[in-house]
Design an enzyme around this catalytic site. Structure first.
Site, PDB file in Angstrom:
ATOM      1  N   CYS A 140      21.687  33.973  20.318  1.00  0.00           N
ATOM      2  CA  CYS A 140      21.739  33.281  19.039  1.00  0.00           C
ATOM      3  C   CYS A 140      21.585  31.789  19.300  1.00  0.00           C
ATOM      4  O   CYS A 140      22.214  31.242  20.202  1.00  0.00           O
ATOM      5  CB  CYS A 140      23.080  33.573  18.360  1.00  0.00           C
ATOM      6  SG  CYS A 140      23.261  32.717  16.795  1.00  0.00           S
ATOM      7  N   HIS A 194      16.966  19.360   2.912  1.00  0.00           N
ATOM      8  CA  HIS A 194      18.221  18.692   3.300  1.00  0.00           C
ATOM      9  C   HIS A 194      19.430  19.616   3.179  1.00  0.00           C
ATOM     10  O   HIS A 194      20.523  19.167   2.828  1.00  0.00           O
ATOM     11  CB  HIS A 194      18.439  17.414   2.472  1.00  0.00           C
ATOM     12  CG  HIS A 194      17.489  16.322   2.850  1.00  0.00           C
ATOM     13  ND1 HIS A 194      17.409  15.127   2.196  1.00  0.00           N
ATOM     14  CD2 HIS A 194      16.560  16.263   3.826  1.00  0.00           C
ATOM     15  CE1 HIS A 194      16.480  14.364   2.750  1.00  0.00           C
ATOM     16  NE2 HIS A 194      15.947  15.046   3.737  1.00  0.00           N
ATOM     17  N   GLU A 234       7.028  25.004  11.472  1.00  0.00           N
ATOM     18  CA  GLU A 234       8.349  24.459  11.808  1.00  0.00           C
ATOM     19  C   GLU A 234       8.244  23.413  12.898  1.00  0.00           C
ATOM     20  O   GLU A 234       9.191  22.693  13.160  1.00  0.00           O
ATOM     21  CB  GLU A 234       9.346  25.559  12.169  1.00  0.00           C
ATOM     22  CG  GLU A 234       9.110  26.224  13.494  1.00  0.00           C
ATOM     23  CD  GLU A 234      10.256  27.158  13.923  1.00  0.00           C
ATOM     24  OE1 GLU A 234      11.201  27.365  13.151  1.00  0.00           O
ATOM     25  OE2 GLU A 234      10.172  27.664  15.042  1.00  0.00           O
TER      26      GLU A 234
HETATM   27 ZN   LIG Z   1      14.526  26.399  14.702  1.00  0.00          ZN
END
Ligand SMILES: [Zn+2]
Length: 167
Positions: A31, A75, A154
């Site tokens: 994780c 945000h 991303e």
């Molecule tokens: Zn990430």
């Protein structure tokens, strides 16, 4: 006889971004720790030409909807509500996050976006944005569209694309 062909229109703009925090789980017990990205969305819609306006879809309207969808999760800490391993519980003020049953984070409620997805991967974010865009388009009566393709980046050169056929 005129040539036959299909049209698609795309928008990607400097303001179709959301700077958000997240962490994902991997297969097994791995994780990630909490971190952030400057995500960027790009959307393409396909469909028949509107015979009055000669466009597939109004760019202005598409940009407006996409801006709103990005602002909704900008945000914020993005948290998955459908994860088998990440448990998210909220009360009026706070959101508690456990991973594999162990308490991990406590966030102010107003700083979180609780999302109906199993993991906050770019794939799942792309599908979520598509679902939300589709709902807005259908509510607005855009019935001539045949497909939506959503790309979420991303990191530079690191994107996922989700494509959904509308009929
Ligand atoms: Zn990430």
């Amino acid at each position: 006889m005129p040539a036959r062909g299909d049209f698609r229109v795309s928008v990607t703009k400097d303001y179709l971004v959301f700077a958000s925090a997240h962490f994902i789980t991997f297969a097994g017990h791995r994780c990630e720790g909490l971190h952030g990205h400057n995500y960027r969305a790009r959307v393409t819609v396909e469909g028949a030409l509107n015979q009055e306006s000669w466009f597939v879809f109004d760019f202005v309207e598409l940009k407006k909807i996409m801006k709103r969808l990005c602002d909704d999760i900008d945000h914020l800490v993005l948290l998955p509500l459908r994860s088998d391993r990440i448990q998210v519980t909220e009360d009026s003020e706070t959101v508690s996050v456990s991973v594999d049953g162990r308490p991990r984070y406590l966030f102010p409620r107003r700083d979180c976006a609780l999302l109906p997805i199993p993991n906050t991967t770019v794939e799942m974010l792309a599908r979520l944005l598509t679902t939300r865009l589709r709902a807005e388009l259908e509510a607005g009566g855009a019935t001539a569209l045949t497909a939506i393709e959503m790309e979420v980046e991303e990191n530079f050169g690191q994107t996922a694309v989700y494509r959904e056929t509308l009929r």
